[in-house]
Write an enzyme that holds these catalytic residues in place. Structure first.
Site, PDB file in Angstrom:
ATOM      1  NE  ARG A 124      -0.948 -20.764  -4.209  1.00 58.22           N
ATOM      2  CZ  ARG A 124      -2.107 -20.318  -3.768  1.00 58.22           C
ATOM      3  NH1 ARG A 124      -3.042 -21.174  -3.412  1.00 58.22           N
ATOM      4  NH2 ARG A 124      -2.371 -19.025  -3.678  1.00 58.22           N
ATOM      5  N   GLY A 159       0.786  -1.227   0.000  1.00 63.78           N
ATOM      6  CA  GLY A 159       0.000   0.000   0.000  1.00 63.78           C
ATOM      7  C   GLY A 159       0.820   1.280   0.000  1.00 63.78           C
ATOM      8  CE  LYS A 174      -8.952 -15.823  -2.957  1.00 66.03           C
ATOM      9  NZ  LYS A 174      -8.385 -16.873  -3.821  1.00 66.03           N
TER      10      LYS A 174
END
Lengths: 456, 258
Positions: A292, A165, A237
């Site tokens: 992956r 950021g 997530k």
């Protein structure tokens, strides 16, 4: 097929890989750190070998330790799981140099997709839309203004170097651009010693949608549909589902078909995931590829009935895929709740400790991938994922109902978990309507989110 | 740390411990003997075990702590207890509860000589459970938690001696401030003993006892204390895991070690 596979990972994914090996009739060795001596995959393994101390840099992240363990236990392949060494193309190369197979894309393929920028250009050239951005680095204010006008406001100023950021600003109007660029240049210079900046289109209220693909060595590839991973907390997530409520069936099919065409044309091999941002208008932009197996792979397994880990191993062993796109049927709706040892009421502070009681929910369409057992001591050294509760239903409403019941039934005593945030999500109208975007949790903060759910 | 952690730490498995721990658990840690036996014989055995656990073991632990010997063995009727001084830096680790002799484990022939741990908290835990059990020896589960380190049932089929269990406990319990006496493997790889890894050789702390070859890079196995080499536990050329016990030393207590 391989004779014996070294599982170079821990926790639920080590167990998941062990199960795939057993299904395939392949022997498996679990490589573990001292902190994981009492872990479930180690206890259930046919064979286990201690590769180093708790510090992951000297165990799970140590390429020499992992490869040496594979050699002394007579393995001919290494499964890296996710995280740790799973995306390290140098590791994959060294594994190959020792006549072992890295279970994932072959090293030259990994190399081709190693750079995010390069991958965007490569797959962009095969027809995937990418986020519009400036033509190279910004030369001066005039150049910046011209590029911003071409891309369309709002735009994101991004530094060429670094991350986290720093040197990043979102700008909504031409008037703000000039001063924002000055601030970003100075931040980037002091943080990375490089003040080159570029522009990217800022996607308001975007959603995160990804496409699962599987491509064998012979160029035969299929997609296994998409997953919506918009429910995130600071880019992590926490809940994934499929199909995405964001797109129409036609738009979903279009996204997946374009994704598989592009990766096959670009020479990808093995299972992989292409991540996209989807904006409010339903336009999608490719961001990156994960070479992956992913944490949320069970969502796709529930819809397709296809064992993705076994598929990954078979492809790495040089077998043909063995099924075609027509064989991939996406049935019903699935959701995955990541159960983490973290406190949603306190900014998701991670925790560790002993699991005093544990009960896994069951019933139709319920699956739980976890390494927990009663009495297990969660070590503080690794990530906070305790397991994944996956629910399937013929439609989204049923999946949500089953999710509520399963979350209520789940017992993990002794640790603070994020189960409450999942219950709150299943009570949140935005989520129930399928309108969630990646800032759903961060916009109001998780504590406020929990409080709001408690009132309903 | 609660001592009763041992039991629930075991995951659900098919061969869960038998229903009656009082009857069955001691068998897991003692010599297999002809069965069926009379109740009188069993009662006598249990009385013997209780004596060992309740009286002898604590006394021996205390004794071993003050003596400059590596091992003590005491017989009580048909039963014997063997105590060994602490392995390197802390506890000897319990083999996992699920370890089976059939496993192709590196250094697999070494059942009962589990890899030593450099983590001191393990040692404390093992001591706690040993002490609690020894002083609690009146009836109940008898010697149940006696096993190498954490796993009460860790004594394997191939090593069903009371001694095997007592070994680790004695070692841990006596280790309060004792010097380490086992050189362990610094890496996963192939062990090659060095010229000093010969019984009777006097070594200084830090002396090289051999190497573990990890992908062609030798990782040094060093003596943890000043002392005398008692024996090399693992043959040259054996595959070893991280933390595995390699060389047994007897420390020079109160001499050049201090």
């Amino acid at each position: 097929m391989f004779r014996k596979i070294l599982i170079a990972n821990r926790g639920e994914i080590a167990l998941r890989i062990l199960r795939a090996c057993r299904t395939l009739g392949v022997q498996a060795v679990v490589a573990y750190s001292e902190a994981d001596r009492d872990s479930l995959p180690v206890q259930l393994a046919d064979e286990a070998i201690c590769i180093g101390p708790a510090d992951a840099r000297r165990s799970y992240l140590s390429a020499p330790a992992v490869i040496s363990a594979a050699i002394v236990t007579g393995c001919d392949a290494i499964h890296p799981g996710y995280g740790f060494l799973s995306e390290d193309e140098t590791f994959a190369e060294v594994v190959g140099a020792h006549d072992l197979t890295f279970i994932g894309p072959p090293p030259p393929v990994l190399d081709r997709f190693a750079s995010k920028e390069g991958t965007r250009r490569l797959l962009g050239s095969y027809g995937l839309p990418t986020i519009p951005g400036s033509d190279g680095m910004l030369r001066d204010d005039e150049h910046a203004l011209a590029e911003a006008a071409r891309i369309g406001y709002p735009v994101l100023i991004k530094p060429s170097a670094g991350g986290g950021g720093k040197g990043m600003r979102m700008v909504r109007t031409p008037r703000e651009l000039d001063s924002a660029i000055k601030v970003c240049r100075s931040e980037a210079r002091s943080a990375f010693g490089d003040d080159s900046l570029y522009l990217e289109k800022w996607l308001e209220d975007n959603r995160h949608v990804e496409v699962q693909v599987a491509v064998d060595r012979y160029g035969h590839g299929v997609h296994l549909g998409e997953r919506d991973c918009s429910v995130q907390r600071r880019h992590q997530k926490i809940l994934e589902e499929a199909p995405t409520p964001a797109l129409s069936p036609a738009a979903r099919a279009d996204l997946s078909e374009r994704a598989i065409r592009a990766v096959v044309a670009a020479g990808y091999e093995n299972v992989g995931t292409l991540e996209f941002l989807v904006d409010g208008a339903g336009d999608f932009y490719f961001i990156e590829i994960n070479c992956r197996i992913q944490v949320e792979h069970p969502v796709t397994e529930m819809l397709t009935g296809i064992d993705l880990v076994a598929t990954q191993i078979r492809i790495a062993a040089g077998e043909p895929l063995g099924f075609s796109q027509a064989d991939v049927q996406l049935r019903g709706h699935a959701m995955e709740f990541r159960i983490n040892a973290e406190d949603p009421a306190h900014e998701f502070r991670p925790g560790a400790g002993v699991v005093e009681a544990f009960h896994m929910p069951g019933g139709p369409g319920i699956r739980m991938d976890t390494h927990l057992y009663p009495g297990y001591e969660v070590p503080p050294f690794y990530d906070s994922l305790l397991g994944k509760l996956i629910v399937w239903g013929p439609d989204r409403a049923t999946a949500i109902q089953r999710g509520r019941a399963a979350l209520d039934e789940l017992v993990v005593d002794g640790l603070t978990t994020n189960v409450e945030i999942h219950k709150a999500l299943l009570a949140n109208q935005t989520f129930l309507d399928g309108r969630m975007t990646t800032n759903l949790l961060d916009r109001i903060g998780s504590a406020a989110f929990l409080a709001a759910a408690a009132r309903t | 740390m609660p001592d009763d952690r041992d039991a629930p730490r075991r995951p659900p498995r098919g061969d869960a411990r038998p229903d009656d721990p009082g009857e069955a658990r001691p068998d897991a840690a003692v010599d297999a003997r002809p069965d069926p036996r009379g109740d009188a014989a069993r009662a006598a055995d249990h009385a013997g075990i209780d004596r060992l656990a309740g009286t002898l073991v604590p006394a021996l632990i205390a004794k071993l702590g003050t003596l400059n010997v590596g091992e003590l063995e005491v017989r009580e009727g048909d039963w014997k207890v063997r105590l060994r001084r602490p392995p390197g830096g802390g506890a000897s680790y319990g083999r996992r509860a699920t370890d089976r002799p059939s496993r192709a484990h590196p250094g697999h022939e070494l059942h009962g000589h589990a890899p030593a741990s450099p983590e001191p908290h393990r040692s404390t835990r093992a001591i706690a459970s040993a002490t609690a059990e020894a002083t609690n020896g009146s009836g109940g589960p008898g010697l149940a938690p006696v096993g190498p380190g954490l796993g009460g049932e860790a004594a394997t089929a191939g090593d069903r001696r009371l001694g095997a269990g007592a070994l680790a406990i004695g070692g841990s319990a006596a280790s309060a401030d004792a010097q380490a006496q086992i050189a362990t493997s610094p890496a996963v790889g192939v062990f090659q003993p060095g010229s000093k890894a010969v019984a009777g050789t006097r070594v200084r702390a830090g002396d090289r006892l051999g190497v573990v070859d990890m992908l062609g890079v030798p990782q040094e196995v060093v003596a943890p204390v000043d002392g005398i080499v008692v024996g090399v536990i693992v043959d040259a050329g054996t595959a070893v895991e991280y933390g595995q016990e390699l060389v047994h030393l007897e420390s020079a207590v109160g001499a050049e070690g201090r």
